[in-house]
Design a protein around this motif. Structure first.
Motif, PDB file in Angstrom:
ATOM      1  N   GLN A 264       0.820  -1.206   0.000  1.00  0.00           N
ATOM      2  CA  GLN A 264       0.000   0.000   0.000  1.00  0.00           C
ATOM      3  C   GLN A 264       0.857   1.260   0.000  1.00  0.00           C
ATOM      4  O   GLN A 264       0.573   2.223  -0.732  1.00  0.00           O
ATOM      5  CB  GLN A 264      -0.936   0.010   1.213  1.00  0.00           C
ATOM      6  N   ALA A 265       1.908   1.277   0.808  1.00  0.00           N
ATOM      7  CA  ALA A 265       2.768   2.462   0.861  1.00  0.00           C
ATOM      8  C   ALA A 265       3.416   2.715  -0.489  1.00  0.00           C
ATOM      9  O   ALA A 265       3.552   3.872  -0.923  1.00  0.00           O
ATOM     10  CB  ALA A 265       3.831   2.294   1.947  1.00  0.00           C
ATOM     11  N   ASN A 266       3.827   1.663  -1.159  1.00  0.00           N
ATOM     12  CA  ASN A 266       4.470   1.826  -2.454  1.00  0.00           C
ATOM     13  C   ASN A 266       3.488   2.308  -3.511  1.00  0.00           C
ATOM     14  O   ASN A 266       3.821   3.147  -4.355  1.00  0.00           O
ATOM     15  CB  ASN A 266       5.101   0.504  -2.882  1.00  0.00           C
ATOM     16  N   VAL A 267       2.296   1.766  -3.479  1.00  0.00           N
ATOM     17  CA  VAL A 267       1.262   2.231  -4.407  1.00  0.00           C
ATOM     18  C   VAL A 267       0.986   3.707  -4.183  1.00  0.00           C
ATOM     19  O   VAL A 267       0.929   4.505  -5.132  1.00  0.00           O
ATOM     20  CB  VAL A 267      -0.029   1.421  -4.231  1.00  0.00           C
ATOM     21  N   ASP A 268       0.802   4.087  -2.948  1.00  0.00           N
ATOM     22  CA  ASP A 268       0.513   5.482  -2.637  1.00  0.00           C
ATOM     23  C   ASP A 268       1.647   6.389  -3.117  1.00  0.00           C
ATOM     24  O   ASP A 268       1.404   7.473  -3.667  1.00  0.00           O
ATOM     25  CB  ASP A 268       0.307   5.660  -1.136  1.00  0.00           C
ATOM     26  N   ASP A 269       2.892   5.933  -2.912  1.00  0.00           N
ATOM     27  CA  ASP A 269       4.018   6.739  -3.340  1.00  0.00           C
ATOM     28  C   ASP A 269       4.043   6.880  -4.857  1.00  0.00           C
ATOM     29  O   ASP A 269       4.265   7.974  -5.389  1.00  0.00           O
ATOM     30  CB  ASP A 269       5.329   6.121  -2.860  1.00  0.00           C
ATOM     31  N   PHE A 270       3.783   5.790  -5.563  1.00  0.00           N
ATOM     32  CA  PHE A 270       3.816   5.879  -7.022  1.00  0.00           C
ATOM     33  C   PHE A 270       2.705   6.777  -7.552  1.00  0.00           C
ATOM     34  O   PHE A 270       2.909   7.543  -8.498  1.00  0.00           O
ATOM     35  CB  PHE A 270       3.735   4.494  -7.660  1.00  0.00           C
ATOM     36  N   ARG A 271       1.525   6.685  -6.966  1.00  0.00           N
ATOM     37  CA  ARG A 271       0.445   7.576  -7.393  1.00  0.00           C
ATOM     38  C   ARG A 271       0.841   9.047  -7.173  1.00  0.00           C
ATOM     39  O   ARG A 271       0.515   9.907  -8.003  1.00  0.00           O
ATOM     40  CB  ARG A 271      -0.838   7.242  -6.646  1.00  0.00           C
ATOM     41  N   ALA A 272       1.555   9.310  -6.106  1.00  0.00           N
ATOM     42  CA  ALA A 272       2.027  10.675  -5.865  1.00  0.00           C
ATOM     43  C   ALA A 272       3.062  11.088  -6.911  1.00  0.00           C
ATOM     44  O   ALA A 272       3.091  12.247  -7.345  1.00  0.00           O
ATOM     45  CB  ALA A 272       2.610  10.793  -4.457  1.00  0.00           C
ATOM     46  N   VAL A 273       3.906  10.142  -7.317  1.00  0.00           N
ATOM     47  CA  VAL A 273       4.877  10.421  -8.381  1.00  0.00           C
ATOM     48  C   VAL A 273       4.150  10.801  -9.667  1.00  0.00           C
ATOM     49  O   VAL A 273       4.480  11.800 -10.324  1.00  0.00           O
ATOM     50  CB  VAL A 273       5.797   9.210  -8.611  1.00  0.00           C
ATOM     51  N   GLU A 274       3.139  10.002 -10.035  1.00  0.00           N
ATOM     52  CA  GLU A 274       2.382  10.313 -11.245  1.00  0.00           C
ATOM     53  C   GLU A 274       1.759  11.712 -11.168  1.00  0.00           C
ATOM     54  O   GLU A 274       1.840  12.503 -12.122  1.00  0.00           O
ATOM     55  CB  GLU A 274       1.279   9.266 -11.445  1.00  0.00           C
ATOM     56  N   THR A 275       1.139  11.997 -10.041  1.00  0.00           N
ATOM     57  CA  THR A 275       0.480  13.287  -9.879  1.00  0.00           C
ATOM     58  C   THR A 275       1.477  14.433  -9.962  1.00  0.00           C
ATOM     59  O   THR A 275       1.227  15.455 -10.616  1.00  0.00           O
ATOM     60  CB  THR A 275      -0.273  13.327  -8.538  1.00  0.00           C
ATOM     61  N   SER A 276       2.624  14.277  -9.328  1.00  0.00           N
ATOM     62  CA  SER A 276       3.625  15.349  -9.328  1.00  0.00           C
ATOM     63  C   SER A 276       4.163  15.623 -10.723  1.00  0.00           C
ATOM     64  O   SER A 276       4.626  16.738 -11.004  1.00  0.00           O
ATOM     65  CB  SER A 276       4.776  14.997  -8.379  1.00  0.00           C
ATOM     66  N   LEU A 277       4.116  14.622 -11.599  1.00  0.00           N
ATOM     67  CA  LEU A 277       4.599  14.776 -12.971  1.00  0.00           C
ATOM     68  C   LEU A 277       3.480  15.099 -13.948  1.00  0.00           C
ATOM     69  O   LEU A 277       3.700  15.149 -15.164  1.00  0.00           O
ATOM     70  CB  LEU A 277       5.320  13.495 -13.411  1.00  0.00           C
ATOM     71  N   GLY A 278       2.279  15.310 -13.427  1.00  0.00           N
ATOM     72  CA  GLY A 278       1.157  15.647 -14.279  1.00  0.00           C
ATOM     73  C   GLY A 278       0.666  14.494 -15.126  1.00  0.00           C
ATOM     74  O   GLY A 278       0.123  14.701 -16.217  1.00  0.00           O
ATOM     75  N   LEU A 279       0.815  13.275 -14.620  1.00  0.00           N
ATOM     76  CA  LEU A 279       0.461  12.078 -15.383  1.00  0.00           C
ATOM     77  C   LEU A 279      -0.819  11.450 -14.853  1.00  0.00           C
ATOM     78  O   LEU A 279      -1.106  11.505 -13.652  1.00  0.00           O
ATOM     79  CB  LEU A 279       1.593  11.044 -15.292  1.00  0.00           C
ATOM     80  N   SER A 280      -1.572  10.842 -15.745  1.00  0.00           N
ATOM     81  CA  SER A 280      -2.727  10.064 -15.328  1.00  0.00           C
ATOM     82  C   SER A 280      -2.255   8.752 -14.709  1.00  0.00           C
ATOM     83  O   SER A 280      -1.117   8.316 -14.927  1.00  0.00           O
ATOM     84  CB  SER A 280      -3.632   9.782 -16.522  1.00  0.00           C
ATOM     85  N   HIS A 281      -3.122   8.124 -13.930  1.00  0.00           N
ATOM     86  CA  HIS A 281      -2.784   6.854 -13.308  1.00  0.00           C
ATOM     87  C   HIS A 281      -2.879   5.730 -14.333  1.00  0.00           C
ATOM     88  O   HIS A 281      -3.794   5.686 -15.146  1.00  0.00           O
ATOM     89  CB  HIS A 281      -3.711   6.573 -12.131  1.00  0.00           C
ATOM     90  N   ARG A 282      -1.915   4.846 -14.259  1.00  0.00           N
ATOM     91  CA  ARG A 282      -1.907   3.715 -15.181  1.00  0.00           C
ATOM     92  C   ARG A 282      -1.883   2.421 -14.391  1.00  0.00           C
ATOM     93  O   ARG A 282      -1.523   2.413 -13.206  1.00  0.00           O
ATOM     94  CB  ARG A 282      -0.705   3.809 -16.141  1.00  0.00           C
ATOM     95  N   PRO A 283      -2.299   1.295 -14.997  1.00  0.00           N
ATOM     96  CA  PRO A 283      -2.344   0.034 -14.252  1.00  0.00           C
ATOM     97  C   PRO A 283      -0.961  -0.398 -13.793  1.00  0.00           C
ATOM     98  O   PRO A 283       0.040  -0.113 -14.453  1.00  0.00           O
ATOM     99  CB  PRO A 283      -2.923  -0.959 -15.263  1.00  0.00           C
ATOM    100  N   VAL A 284      -0.929  -1.069 -12.640  1.00  0.00           N
ATOM    101  CA  VAL A 284       0.320  -1.567 -12.076  1.00  0.00           C
ATOM    102  C   VAL A 284       0.283  -3.086 -12.024  1.00  0.00           C
ATOM    103  O   VAL A 284      -0.679  -3.679 -11.540  1.00  0.00           O
ATOM    104  CB  VAL A 284       0.565  -0.991 -10.671  1.00  0.00           C
ATOM    105  N   SER A 285       1.330  -3.687 -12.535  1.00  0.00           N
ATOM    106  CA  SER A 285       1.505  -5.137 -12.486  1.00  0.00           C
ATOM    107  C   SER A 285       2.674  -5.458 -11.569  1.00  0.00           C
ATOM    108  O   SER A 285       3.781  -4.963 -11.776  1.00  0.00           O
ATOM    109  CB  SER A 285       1.780  -5.681 -13.896  1.00  0.00           C
ATOM    110  N   ILE A 286       2.432  -6.271 -10.554  1.00  0.00           N
ATOM    111  CA  ILE A 286       3.516  -6.775  -9.702  1.00  0.00           C
ATOM    112  C   ILE A 286       3.848  -8.157 -10.255  1.00  0.00           C
ATOM    113  O   ILE A 286       3.294  -9.170  -9.828  1.00  0.00           O
ATOM    114  CB  ILE A 286       3.093  -6.831  -8.233  1.00  0.00           C
ATOM    115  N   ASN A 287       4.749  -8.187 -11.242  1.00  0.00           N
ATOM    116  CA  ASN A 287       4.885  -9.439 -11.984  1.00  0.00           C
ATOM    117  C   ASN A 287       5.880 -10.417 -11.377  1.00  0.00           C
ATOM    118  O   ASN A 287       6.218 -11.419 -11.998  1.00  0.00           O
ATOM    119  CB  ASN A 287       5.190  -9.180 -13.460  1.00  0.00           C
TER     120      ASN A 287
END
Length: 597
Positions: A264-287
């Motif tokens: 959860q912490a990693n997901v939240d951090d990545f969503r913040a990264v996307e937002t800070s760069l002006g990017l829409s959210h994209r699907p995440v695969s933990i492969n």
């Protein structure tokens, strides 16, 4: 008979891991190198499940998390070609989501293998028949791990050939994306970047080669060994600025510092990264998920399931530490191990994932299917006497049947022919709509299931299948209060070719071979008839007609009825706007559910 399939739609997905320096990340990646290691050091073992008691797992049936899609039902090199690697009969109950498989021409000799295996194009028909999608890991074209890079000219030739081979596979519809490189945070950085350029340059160059040949198939990356905020921010900024953003985000959750605890912490951090760069959210695969010790522990698998579902991960694949073609230890000699039953219970979930609130290490994933009147809780993680409290079961009646089952605590080389039924009891629902179920003598390694149903009136087999629970390819799931289960599938719009054709695959189970009447609940606001193609079990195509509905889009009030001749057991039913062998549907229709009578 197998038949071709394709990738799931790109819904929102979330996931991440802890921030570490490069040296510690390199040590972790070496310990956890997914392909090419036969023996794993003890240092990679994750913390063992707690041995506590007196904890309560709370399930809130009235709080929906998301539609059931079996996020964690996937594997790296999990499926090989042939009848028993593994057999379809073992795959069906798992309700596969997505696999990561090697590319055409694969040369990898992973974990002591003497011959390459598991080519994604070779296994495509089997995976499709089981309801799954695949990413092709392109870097596994190399024979060794870490990868035995030759030169840019060699890589570009390999890359071009792989993409051209996929393009030539015109009946293969289940390629969810190309993963360019695996664990670049140590298999490229610190090894190849001094002579071959930075990984950022490698990514851009490879991305552009792929897109020059294939403009449609999603590209997945960066595929790091763990989640690192600074590394991911720099990568995403570079990808944004060069027009090479991944369509699917990929990283791994492995080991003590990046297991289920940090999802959860990693997901939240990545969503913040996307937002800070002006990017829409994209699907995440933990492969890749799970360390070598974890993949043999049924309760640990449940922890990952629960965290992935909460965090909104799109798909997740069990790591490949040992034998290929076994769904990563769920099968031994094509027969179930203890962990298989945890995934089978997870595969049985339908309707919606509902909220679970863990305590200590007692955790789980739960679903509620209002149509089937069934609550399915898969849990584990603590020893001793514990409790599961389920709120919101009043809709099932004043009394409910509760069946408690468990796995064994054995690993991947020991078969378990069936789950152990611990108890079957009738509970009176409290005035607040809850039941409290004691689970005594728990084993922290075992997984458990609580299945809650009404005391009477429950059908013996599932008859209604929600479209949002099915395999949705090049279409999207939407919420609607007018739809059964609260969701439906729309934008089933494409019919051009095998990479972007739109369809929904329903994996259904029926008790006997016969003709069934199938009601399709839909919406069609075009004002004219729309059509889909219908095929099942690889058979001939027929056409389903959807007369217009007056209620508008997102309000599936129409029902089209057709007859289908199904075999006893599992059947794959496809409703398609476009699919190989089908000329293409007309107009547009949204799908809510199918019901077999």
């Amino acid at each position: 008979m197998f038949w071709p399939r394709r990738r799931t739609s790109s819904g929102t997905s979330h996931e991440s891991a802890p921030t570490t320096g490069r040296s510690s990340r390199l040590r972790r990646a070496v310990a956890h190198a997914t392909v090419g290691i036969a023996v794993i050091a003890a240092g990679s073992v994750v913390a063992a499940p707690a041995h506590a008691a007196g904890n309560t797992l709370t399930v809130n049936v009235g709080t929906t998390v998301r539609p059931v899609t079996h996020v964690a039902a996937g594997g790296l090199y999990g499926v090989d070609d042939g009848a028993t690697a593994p057999s379809l009969s073992r795959l069906y109950p798992l309700r596969l989501n997505t696999l990561t498989q090697p590319p055409p021409g694969n040369q990898q000799l992973g974990n002591g293998a003497t011959t390459p295996c598991c080519d994604g194009l070779d296994v495509a028909d089997k995976v499709t028949s089981a309801g799954g999608q695949q990413y092709l890991r392109l870097s596994d074209i190399f024979s060794a791990f870490p990868y035995n890079w030759v030169s840019w000219a060699d890589w570009e030739s390999k890359l071009t050939t792989m993409i051209q081979e996929r393009m030539a596979a015109t009946t293969t519809t289940n390629i969810a994306g190309y993963e360019i490189w695996n664990e670049p945070d140590w298999t490229w950085e610190g090894r190849l970047d001094d002579t071959e350029g930075s990984f950022h340059d490698m990514w851009t160059r490879s991305y552009e080669i792929i897109r020059a040949i294939d403009t449609k198939t999603p590209i997945a990356g960066p595929g790091t060994a763990g989640y690192d905020h600074d590394w991911m921010y720099a990568f995403m900024r570079h990808a944004r600025d060069t027009g090479t953003l991944p369509d699917v985000m990929v990283w791994h959750q492995l080991g003590t510092n990046s297991g289920w605890q940090t999802v959860q912490a990693n997901v939240d951090d990545f969503r913040a990264v996307e937002t800070s760069l002006g990017l829409s959210h994209r699907p995440v695969s933990i492969n890749e998920y799970g360390s070598p010790s974890q993949v043999d522990q049924p309760s640990v698998a449940v922890h990952y399931m629960a965290e992935f579902e909460r965090a909104g991960v799109h798909d997740a694949e069990r790591a490949y530490w040992y034998e290929a073609g076994t769904m990563n230890g769920l099968l031994h000699n094509d027969r179930p191990t203890a962990s298989y039953w945890a995934y089978k219970w997870y595969g049985d979930q339908s309707g919606n994932i509902v909220e679970t609130v863990p305590q200590s290490w007692l955790d789980g994933v739960a679903s509620y299917d209002a149509g089937r009147k069934q609550v399915n809780v898969v849990f584990g993680g603590d020893s001793g006497n514990n409790t599961v409290k389920i709120n919101g079961v009043g809709a099932l009646g004043s009394q409910v049947n509760v069946t408690l089952s468990r796995t064994n605590d054995t690993g991947r080389h020991t078969n378990q022919s069936a789950p152990v039924t611990v108890s079957t009891q009738t509970y009176t629902v409290a005035s607040d709509g809850s039941i409290t179920v004691p689970v005594n003598g728990m084993n922290a390694v075992m997984a458990y299931q609580l299945l809650v149903t009404p005391t009477s009136g429950t059908p013996t087999w599932q008859q209604t299948y929600e479209a949002e629970n099915a395999t949705v390819v090049n279409a999207n799931t939407h919420s609607s209060s007018s739809a059964s289960n609260g969701s439906y599938v729309g934008q089933i719009d494409n019919s051009a070719d095998m990479r972007d054709q739109s369809f929904v695959d329903f994996l259904v189970y029926v008790p006997s071979a016969r003709t069934y009447s199938m009601g399709i609940k839909y919406a069609n606001a075009t004002g004219a008839n729309a059509t889909h193609g219908l095929a099942y079990n690889g058979g001939a195509w027929s056409t389903v007609t959807y007369p217009p509905t007056s209620s508008g889009w997102g309000k599936p009030t129409g029902t089209a009825t057709v007859n289908v001749n199904l075999r006893a057991g599992y059947n794959m039913i496809r409703l398609a706007k476009g699919s190989p062998g089908f000329a293409g549907g007309t107009g547009y229709a949204e799908l809510d559910s199918i019901t077999l009578q």
